[in-house]
Design a protein around this motif. Structure first.
Motif, PDB file in Angstrom:
ATOM      1  N   VAL A   1       0.865  -1.191   0.000  1.00  0.00           N
ATOM      2  CA  VAL A   1       0.000   0.000   0.000  1.00  0.00           C
ATOM      3  C   VAL A   1       0.895   1.234   0.000  1.00  0.00           C
ATOM      4  O   VAL A   1       1.990   1.215   0.564  1.00  0.00           O
ATOM      5  N   ARG A   2       0.430   2.299  -0.627  1.00  0.00           N
ATOM      6  CA  ARG A   2       1.225   3.529  -0.695  1.00  0.00           C
ATOM      7  C   ARG A   2       0.933   4.462   0.474  1.00  0.00           C
ATOM      8  O   ARG A   2       1.724   5.358   0.772  1.00  0.00           O
ATOM      9  N   ALA A   3      -0.214   4.254   1.127  1.00  0.00           N
ATOM     10  CA  ALA A   3      -0.582   5.102   2.267  1.00  0.00           C
ATOM     11  C   ALA A   3      -1.604   4.355   3.118  1.00  0.00           C
ATOM     12  O   ALA A   3      -2.323   3.487   2.622  1.00  0.00           O
ATOM     13  N   ILE A   4      -1.642   4.695   4.402  1.00  0.00           N
ATOM     14  CA  ILE A   4      -2.573   4.044   5.330  1.00  0.00           C
ATOM     15  C   ILE A   4      -3.306   5.091   6.153  1.00  0.00           C
ATOM     16  O   ILE A   4      -2.813   6.201   6.363  1.00  0.00           O
ATOM     17  N   GLY A   5      -4.487   4.701   6.626  1.00  0.00           N
ATOM     18  CA  GLY A   5      -5.259   5.652   7.418  1.00  0.00           C
ATOM     19  C   GLY A   5      -6.441   4.985   8.096  1.00  0.00           C
ATOM     20  O   GLY A   5      -6.548   3.754   8.145  1.00  0.00           O
ATOM     21  N   VAL A   6      -7.324   5.812   8.590  1.00  0.00           N
ATOM     22  CA  VAL A   6      -8.482   5.343   9.351  1.00  0.00           C
ATOM     23  C   VAL A   6      -9.743   6.026   8.844  1.00  0.00           C
ATOM     24  O   VAL A   6      -9.681   6.992   8.093  1.00  0.00           O
ATOM     25  N   CYS A   7     -10.871   5.485   9.267  1.00  0.00           N
ATOM     26  CA  CYS A   7     -12.168   6.110   8.990  1.00  0.00           C
ATOM     27  C   CYS A   7     -12.903   6.289  10.313  1.00  0.00           C
ATOM     28  O   CYS A   7     -12.700   5.520  11.256  1.00  0.00           O
ATOM     29  N   ASN A   8     -13.756   7.280  10.345  1.00  0.00           N
ATOM     30  CA  ASN A   8     -14.727   7.432  11.433  1.00  0.00           C
ATOM     31  C   ASN A   8     -14.097   7.562  12.813  1.00  0.00           C
ATOM     32  O   ASN A   8     -14.693   7.147  13.813  1.00  0.00           O
ATOM     33  N   CYS A   9     -12.905   8.133  12.887  1.00  0.00           N
ATOM     34  CA  CYS A   9     -12.245   8.308  14.180  1.00  0.00           C
ATOM     35  C   CYS A   9     -12.565   9.673  14.773  1.00  0.00           C
ATOM     36  O   CYS A   9     -12.444  10.711  14.100  1.00  0.00           O
ATOM     37  N   THR A  10     -12.949   9.668  16.042  1.00  0.00           N
ATOM     38  CA  THR A  10     -13.131  10.905  16.789  1.00  0.00           C
ATOM     39  C   THR A  10     -11.752  11.465  17.148  1.00  0.00           C
ATOM     40  O   THR A  10     -10.722  10.796  16.958  1.00  0.00           O
ATOM     41  N   ILE A  11     -11.721  12.659  17.701  1.00  0.00           N
ATOM     42  CA  ILE A  11     -10.452  13.246  18.145  1.00  0.00           C
ATOM     43  C   ILE A  11      -9.777  12.333  19.157  1.00  0.00           C
ATOM     44  O   ILE A  11      -8.573  12.049  19.059  1.00  0.00           O
ATOM     45  N   GLU A  12     -10.554  11.831  20.125  1.00  0.00           N
ATOM     46  CA  GLU A  12      -9.985  10.982  21.182  1.00  0.00           C
ATOM     47  C   GLU A  12      -9.431   9.676  20.606  1.00  0.00           C
ATOM     48  O   GLU A  12      -8.335   9.234  20.974  1.00  0.00           O
ATOM     49  N   GLN A  13     -10.176   9.058  19.719  1.00  0.00           N
ATOM     50  CA  GLN A  13      -9.722   7.810  19.105  1.00  0.00           C
ATOM     51  C   GLN A  13      -8.459   8.037  18.275  1.00  0.00           C
ATOM     52  O   GLN A  13      -7.513   7.252  18.337  1.00  0.00           O
ATOM     53  N   LEU A  14      -8.446   9.122  17.524  1.00  0.00           N
ATOM     54  CA  LEU A  14      -7.310   9.426  16.669  1.00  0.00           C
ATOM     55  C   LEU A  14      -6.045   9.656  17.494  1.00  0.00           C
ATOM     56  O   LEU A  14      -4.968   9.115  17.194  1.00  0.00           O
ATOM     57  N   GLU A  15      -6.185  10.437  18.559  1.00  0.00           N
ATOM     58  CA  GLU A  15      -5.011  10.721  19.399  1.00  0.00           C
ATOM     59  C   GLU A  15      -4.530   9.473  20.123  1.00  0.00           C
ATOM     60  O   GLU A  15      -3.325   9.294  20.351  1.00  0.00           O
ATOM     61  N   SER A  16      -5.448   8.577  20.463  1.00  0.00           N
ATOM     62  CA  SER A  16      -5.068   7.313  21.081  1.00  0.00           C
ATOM     63  C   SER A  16      -4.258   6.460  20.103  1.00  0.00           C
ATOM     64  O   SER A  16      -3.242   5.862  20.479  1.00  0.00           O
ATOM     65  N   ILE A  17      -4.696   6.407  18.854  1.00  0.00           N
ATOM     66  CA  ILE A  17      -3.975   5.639  17.831  1.00  0.00           C
ATOM     67  C   ILE A  17      -2.583   6.223  17.601  1.00  0.00           C
ATOM     68  O   ILE A  17      -1.593   5.489  17.506  1.00  0.00           O
ATOM     69  N   ILE A  18      -2.494   7.528  17.566  1.00  0.00           N
ATOM     70  CA  ILE A  18      -1.198   8.192  17.353  1.00  0.00           C
ATOM     71  C   ILE A  18      -0.219   7.852  18.474  1.00  0.00           C
ATOM     72  O   ILE A  18       0.985   7.708  18.238  1.00  0.00           O
ATOM     73  N   GLU A  19      -0.731   7.669  19.687  1.00  0.00           N
ATOM     74  CA  GLU A  19       0.135   7.350  20.832  1.00  0.00           C
ATOM     75  C   GLU A  19       0.863   6.021  20.656  1.00  0.00           C
ATOM     76  O   GLU A  19       2.021   5.888  21.026  1.00  0.00           O
ATOM     77  N   PHE A  20       0.168   5.007  20.105  1.00  0.00           N
ATOM     78  CA  PHE A  20       0.818   3.699  19.985  1.00  0.00           C
ATOM     79  C   PHE A  20       1.353   3.413  18.579  1.00  0.00           C
ATOM     80  O   PHE A  20       2.086   2.456  18.366  1.00  0.00           O
ATOM     81  N   ALA A  21       0.989   4.240  17.591  1.00  0.00           N
ATOM     82  CA  ALA A  21       1.396   3.974  16.208  1.00  0.00           C
ATOM     83  C   ALA A  21       2.876   4.253  15.987  1.00  0.00           C
ATOM     84  O   ALA A  21       3.436   5.202  16.546  1.00  0.00           O
ATOM     85  N   ASN A  22       3.506   3.424  15.183  1.00  0.00           N
ATOM     86  CA  ASN A  22       4.859   3.706  14.708  1.00  0.00           C
ATOM     87  C   ASN A  22       4.807   4.575  13.458  1.00  0.00           C
ATOM     88  O   ASN A  22       5.727   5.339  13.179  1.00  0.00           O
TER      89      ASN A  22
END
Length: 276
Positions: A132-153
């Motif tokens: 894949v050339r890029a990755i992402g998410v759908c339907n994430c709230t601010i809280e969910q997005l920031e939580s993912i950013i905390e553990f994502a490499n």
């Protein structure tokens, strides 16, 4: 024209208007024909998902379009039923096969679940493997997005959400901008529900554009990628004809005033990932 593409955090360019395929079906080659029609009209971004059950038709339309693969930007998504590392990897290969492609341009988590860490690790591995050339998410709230950013490499490069003048998500857009995440709007014209709005009708008359074109232009001027869906050949062309005018700041504020923050309808998947 520079305005027609946005650059993701990794430098990959994505068209600012895509062709949505939700509820376009494989049956009777509807989705195949619509994808070909969209590509013929000038679309280079096609958005589908495993849940839409039309990846085969989308793939057929891409193949039959005659356009070089490198010119197209193809998005698909992993559904909650396939969350977790191994399931996501299998779901990706299944989507790739149905689409009859060698790689996907953008792979998204359709809804975050309690297994998001493992699901996201799978997306990171697919990205590292250059499947894949890029990755992402759908339907994430601010809280969910920031939580993912905390553990994502690797941070999500895109967040695709329900977004239209009745749900403008201004705070979410600000947070995404801070993290260099591009926002995409699904149902950008609210499935036609805003066409009879007096403000939208007034502006359509003022700018000599359709109501849909006014709304799509509003998205672009808010730096939001729009993915309208239509099965009408004339509207397919119309939805792409939004690069020859600008909405004034005053009129943008009029459209902003329509925001209520409400969804079109409740989404039963929105609480699958609860941030504690």
């Amino acid at each position: 024209m520079k305005e027609k593409v946005r650059e993701l955090s990794n430098g990959v360019k994505i068209p600012v208007v895509g062709f949505g395929t939700y509820k376009l079906e494989n049956d009777n080659d509807e989705v195949c024909n619509m994808v070909k029609e969209a590509i013929k009209a000038g679309y280079r971004s096609i958005d589908t998902a495993s849940f839409y059950d039309n990846e085969e038709g989308v793939g057929k339309g891409i193949t039959q379009s005659g356009i070089n693969r490198e010119e197209l930007f193809i998005t698909t998504k992993v559904w909650p039923d396939d969350d977790g590392y191994e399931n996501t990897m299998k779901a990706f290969e299944k989507s790739l096969s149905k689409l009859n492609l060698d790689y996907i341009d953008l792979y998204l988590v359709h809804w975050p679940t309690e297994k998001i860490k493992d699901t996201w690790r799978a997306l990171e591995d697919l990205y590292r493997q250059k499947k894949v050339r890029a990755i992402g998410v759908c339907n994430c709230t601010i809280e969910q997005l920031e939580s993912i950013i905390e553990f994502a490499n690797i941070n999500p490069m895109v967040n695709q959400v329900e977004l239209h003048p009745n749900r403008s998500e201004k705070e979410l857009i600000k947070v995404c901008k801070r993290h260099n995440i591009v926002v995409e709007a699904w149902s950008p014209i609210m499935r036609g529900q805003l066409m009879s709005n007096e403000i939208i009708k007034e502006l359509a008359k003022k700018y000599n554009k359709s109501e849909a074109q006014i709304i799509l232009r509003w998205h672009l001027q808010n730096n939001v990628i729009a993915i309208p869906k239509t099965s009408s050949p004339s509207r397919i062309k119309e939805n792409l004809d939004i690069f020859d005018f600008n909405i004034s700041k005053e009129d943008m504020k009029k459209i902003d005033s329509l925001n209520t923050g409400e969804r079109m309808k409740p989404q039963k998947y929105e609480n699958l990932y609860k941030v504690i």
